[in-house]
Scaffold this active site. Structure first.
Site, mmCIF file in Angstrom:
data_model
loop_
_atom_site.group_PDB
_atom_site.id
_atom_site.type_symbol
_atom_site.label_atom_id
_atom_site.label_comp_id
_atom_site.label_asym_id
_atom_site.label_seq_id
_atom_site.Cartn_x
_atom_site.Cartn_y
_atom_site.Cartn_z
ATOM 1 C CB CYS A 1 -0.927 0.013 1.213
ATOM 2 S SG CYS A 1 -0.036 -0.065 2.754
ATOM 3 C CB CYS B 1 -1.636 -1.229 9.511
ATOM 4 S SG CYS B 1 -2.386 -0.557 8.038
#
Lengths: 127, 609, 223
Positions: free
Chosen positions: A37, A105
């Protein structure tokens, strides 16, 4: 989905944003990125007598990445190096209730912790 | 395969079309008009739809619903800013707007269903067969709730909606069929209440939508409102009257504004005359095309940003567009054509009837589904990104906007706590980062067997079907069992509610029949009473007092029944009266016979005379 | 090609989309990758015209529009196949997504494709982000604001150039990869070459993503 106030708070008011000087004594820097990402995370620890006395981060990315790093730095403070090694991404996932799409994340935050610890180790060895 | 009709369920007007020997054809009503005004009015004789309902706008504005499409799939908060413009009263129930008509309140799908029923009946009487299946068009930029609401409307109207198809893409099918063009086209669809832009690639019978964008709250209605505001200000200044206290006159002004706008597409200036209420005089003024364009330029300008976004998403520049096709009544405005021309750098294509082309395209799509047309295939896209809520109120995208449909995304969910038995999932649609700026579609709870944290592995499949409607499926990766998910729509009717409305619609249909029977019975009873009373006045001397009293008695019984609501009782009392009045009518007949013979044969004149 | 049975007549189907015997549509195998699904070899250079033609051909075979009169099972297969086909086409159409996808597929072959993080680039990005914050918070019409804007614009131009260079490098690597695959050698040298290429591609693709993200942030802020 209901989030705990604590989580929303980490998102809205991230703790420990900023950085230490890399060269400073006792500072370990972890610099990681998530190629999926494009998130970038810098996490730094300040160590005295094998204990993390302070931690800071800078993150370029989505809210989950920011919250993950904010939470990680909060957890790191006061932990010994050994304890810090044990922090797992799943702990962050659970604490922040991250959905599947955002699990990377937390992985990023774990990687950043590991990288910062490794950097500190390397620095103290070469000294 | 049974016939499928194509329906354009418009904000202002609706149409029904079918494929007639390979040519899509719009079905006209008895009046010869193809458009059915999307208006529903509650009258003393029940609910009426279309042209006759439109007449009630200015007489019965509080009970006449127009532009109901603006409320499809919406909550009251979504339309708060424009509530004051609508003369009928709106409430909300479980996230769905309700429209008050008399004592009952209706959801927008129910009102739309009444329009659909009208179209269904029109098709049935034209084709001489029962119609149960349809393709219905929606604005391309309609979200999941709005599409679902349209599908619900079809079901309530007794139509199986085999496909929800986007209006601009439907138009492209009709265009492609007629023009046989290849290349890249932009369909600029500016209707009564919505604006859409779709960019398509036409190649060997494939209609591939590259990108779509729009505004579901931007249309001719907004233009009319601007012009009406202009008149209202004038009236306030010149006559000191605030017409907002006169709902019927507000509608007169709105319709006059619409007509003036339409005239100004052909003329440079036009005269407006509106009779004011309470005999306060007559408002007249002239409106020029320049003035119209000055007050509405920003509305038309608002259509251009979506065009640019769509081009950007398609990775194209205006020069790459081979043709711009205009759809929707609002594209008749010269300023619209001018702005479109300057954006795309070419004169738009205006050879199609902008009012009918969408319905025609729906008929083409219907023919594709029946297997009649086999060389054309539409590959449409989802207009809005679909995602789920994640930490901190952020939306995380699963299916990006402008993804070709059917489209699916899979996500693996697990638990964080030992023995956790459910995972809550909130589905959203929109392009913004924060959940609160996007559209909440639904929430559901994934059921999980109580196991240690992280052990359950549930794969959830989010699938957007060819209608642009979301389907959710979950399967347990450990057991392979699939789980049906009960999704609670955020702004829509639940399955049970739709079912109830379908039942209601049959009940209402029965009620409508009953109402008609009652009215007919009352009318006939009225006629019978009048003639009987007249006969009694003329001929009470011809019968005995007892007989006359019996008739009077039955008359008052019938009168009472006619004031009631029971058609059967009225019919029964009518029969009673006829029975009682028999001697009178016989006597009257005899009498008239005798009178006709009078003067011919004196000997035959009645003794009593 | 995986062998399986027709869900309808139980005769053997070997990867065909329609059973040869009963002509019923078959579900696209869950194990089939997007290259296989669209009938292309696993290469990084693809003729887009041919890809589109194949996509259209398969759309005509699978699209739910053509299954309205068919059984529920066939309708479900059509829907799921069409969705897979659309994802496959979307992935392979874009050279970057195609490469990312191929790297995912090859990830099994090369255990750790993950490259070492480019610390310099990260420092640059984080610093730039600080400047962006500063600019957002500043009075943008002031001299200081204008100066920041000019600085950001210079950065943007430089980053965009860098992104283009990376893409050119990638194109080069793509061709090398395809050549290597075409040769199909199983020597250890060829294997090492493949691993090296995968690693290089991974690194540039990741760096490109980082650069792309900060560029879009710049574009969003200074327009």
């Amino acid at each position: 989905m209901a989030y705990s106030d604590k989580v929303v708070d980490h998102f809205n008011n991230p703790r420990n944003m900023g950085s230490f000087k890399k060269e400073e004594d006792g500072v370990g820097t972890g610099m990681v990125g998530a190629p999926e990402c494009g998130d970038v995370m810098k996490l730094q620890i300040k160590v005295q007598n094998d204990t993390i006395v302070d931690a800071k981060f800078k993150t370029f990315g989505c809210g989950s990445a920011i919250a993950s790093s904010s939470l990680a730095t909060e957890w790191l403070k006061g932990k010994t190096l050994e304890e810090a090694q044990k922090i797992k991404n799943t702990d962050i996932v659970q604490e922040l209730n991250l959905p599947p799409v955002k699990i990377h994340c937390s992985v990023l935050a774990e990687d950043a912790i590991k990288a910062a610890l490794a950097d500190y180790q390397k620095k103290s060895e070469t000294k | 395969m049974t016939r499928i009709v194509g329906i354009d369920l418009g904000t202002t007007n609706s149409l029904v079309a079918y494929m007639k020997d390979g040519t899509p054809t719009v079905i006209a009503g008895r009046s010869g008009r193809t458009m059915v005004p999307s208006v529903v009015a509650l009258t003393d004789n029940g609910l009426i739809v279309g042209d006759s309902a439109k007449e009630h706008l200015t007489r019965n504005s509080g009970r006449t619903v127009y532009s109901v499409k603006r409320f499809m799939g919406k909550g009251l908060a979504d339309v708060q800013s424009e509530l004051s413009y609508f003369p009928y009263s709106l409430t909300e129930q479980g996230g769905v707007i309700r429209i008050q008509l008399g004592e009952k309140s209706y959801s927008p799908p129910q009102i739309s269903a009444m329009i659909l029923k009208e179209l269904k009946q029109r098709a049935e009487s034209h084709l001489g067969e029962s119609i149960t299946k349809a393709v219905i068009t929606v604005p391309a930029y309609f979200n999941d709730s709005q599409r679902q609401a349209t599908k619900d409307a079809g079901m309530i109207a007794g139509l199986e909606v085999l496909r929800i198809i986007n209006e601009p893409t439907a138009a492209s099918l009709a265009y492609g069929l007629q023009e046989k063009t290849q290349g890249t086209i932009a369909v600029y669809d500016f209707g009564g209440g919505t604006f859409d832009i779709s960019i398509l690639k036409l190649k060997n019978g494939i209609f591939e939508v590259l990108a779509t964008n729009g505004d579901t709250h931007l249309g001719g209605d907004d233009v009319d409102r601007r012009v009406a505001d202009l008149f209202l200000t004038d009236i306030r200044k010149a006559f000191g009257i605030d017409l907002s206290a006169y709902p019927d006159h507000m509608q007169i002004v709105r319709l006059e504004a619409e007509r003036a706008k339409i005239r100004l597409s052909d003329e440079l200036k036009t005269k407006i005359a509106i009779d004011l209420p309470d005999g306060k005089g007559r408002f007249t003024r002239e409106l020029t095309r320049d003035q119209l364009e000055t007050v509405t330029a920003d509305i038309i300008e608002r259509t251009l940003a979506p065009c640019r976004f769509a081009l950007q998403d398609a990775g194209l520049s205006p020069a790459d567009i081979d043709e711009v096709v205009l759809v929707g009544g609002s594209t008749r405005m010269p300023l619209v054509r001018q702005r479109v021309e300057s954006l795309f750098g070419k004169k738009p294509h205006c050879h199609l009837n902008p009012d009918e082309v969408v319905a025609l395209g729906a008929a083409v799509q219907a023919d594709i589904l029946t297997g009649g047309t086999t060389d054309m295939l539409l590959l449409d896209v989802t207009p809005l990104s679909l995602g789920i809520e994640t930490m901190g109120g952020v939306m995380s995208s699963l299916i990006r906007r402008n993804t070709t449909i059917p489209a699916s995304a899979k996500e693996l969910f697990t638990t964080y706590v030992d023995g956790q038995t459910g995972v809550d999932i909130h589905i959203l649609q929109g392009e913004r980062e924060l959940v609160k700026d996007n559209r909440s579609l639904a929430r559901f709870r994934l059921k999980v067997a109580p196991l240690p944290a992280g052990v359950p592995r549930i794969e959830v499949t989010f699938l957007i079907d060819a209608n642009g409607i979301l389907n959710v499926k979950a399967s347990d990766m450990r057991t392979g069992q699939t789980q049906s998910i009960e999704v609670k729509p955020s702004y829509g009717l639940s399955d049970t509610e739709v079912e109830r409305m379908i039942e209601d619609s049959f009940k209402f249909a029965q009620q409508d029949v009953d109402a008609r029977k009652l009215i007919e019975a009352r009318l006939e009873a009225g006629a019978l009473m009048t003639t009987t009373e007249k006969s009694l006045a003329d001929g009470d001397k011809l019968i005995g007092q007892e007989e006359a009293a019996a008739i009077r008695d039955r008359l008052s019984l019938l009168k009472a029944a006619a004031d009631g609501n029971d058609a059967k009782a009225i019919r029964a009392r009518m029969a009673d009266l006829e029975q009682a009045a028999k001697p009178l009518s016989v006597a009257m007949l005899d009498d008239s016979l005798k009178r006709s013979l009078k003067g011919k044969k004196v000997s035959e004149v009645s003794k009593r005379d | 090609m995986a062998r399986s049975m027709c869900w309808h007549c139980q005769s053997e189907v070997a990867g065909e989309y329609f059973c040869e015997r009963c002509v019923k549509v078959q579900p696209v195998s869950k194990d089939a990758d997007y290259f296989t699904c669209l009938g292309f070899p696993r290469r990084l250079t693809i003729d887009l015209g041919m890809l589109e033609a194949k996509f259209y051909e398969l759309s005509r075979a699978f699209h739910p529009d053509f299954y309205q009169n068919k059984s529920e099972t066939e309708q479900a297969i059509s829907l799921s196949n069409a969705a897979t086909l659309n994802t496959a086409y979307r992935t392979l159409r874009d050279p970057i997504q195609r490469a990312e996808y191929l790297l995912d597929l090859e990830a099994g072959a090369v255990k750790e494709i993950r490259s070492s993080p480019p610390a310099d680039l990260f420092e640059e990005i984080l610093e730039l982000q600080d400047t962006l914050e500063e600019y957002r918070a500043s009075d943008q019409s002031s001299d200081a604001g204008k100066q920041l804007r000019a600085q950001l614009q210079t950065e943007q131009t430089a980053l965009e150039r860098r992104k283009r260079e990376m893409e050119e490098q990638l194109q080069h690597l793509f061709r090398q990869w395809d050549e290597l695959q075409d040769k199909g050698e199983a020597t250890s040298a060829a294997r090492a070459d493949r691993e090296r290429l995968l690693k290089q591609m991974r690194e540039i693709l990741s760096n490109r993503t980082y650069v792309k993200n900060i560029v879009s942030d710049l574009v969003a802020t200074i327009g």
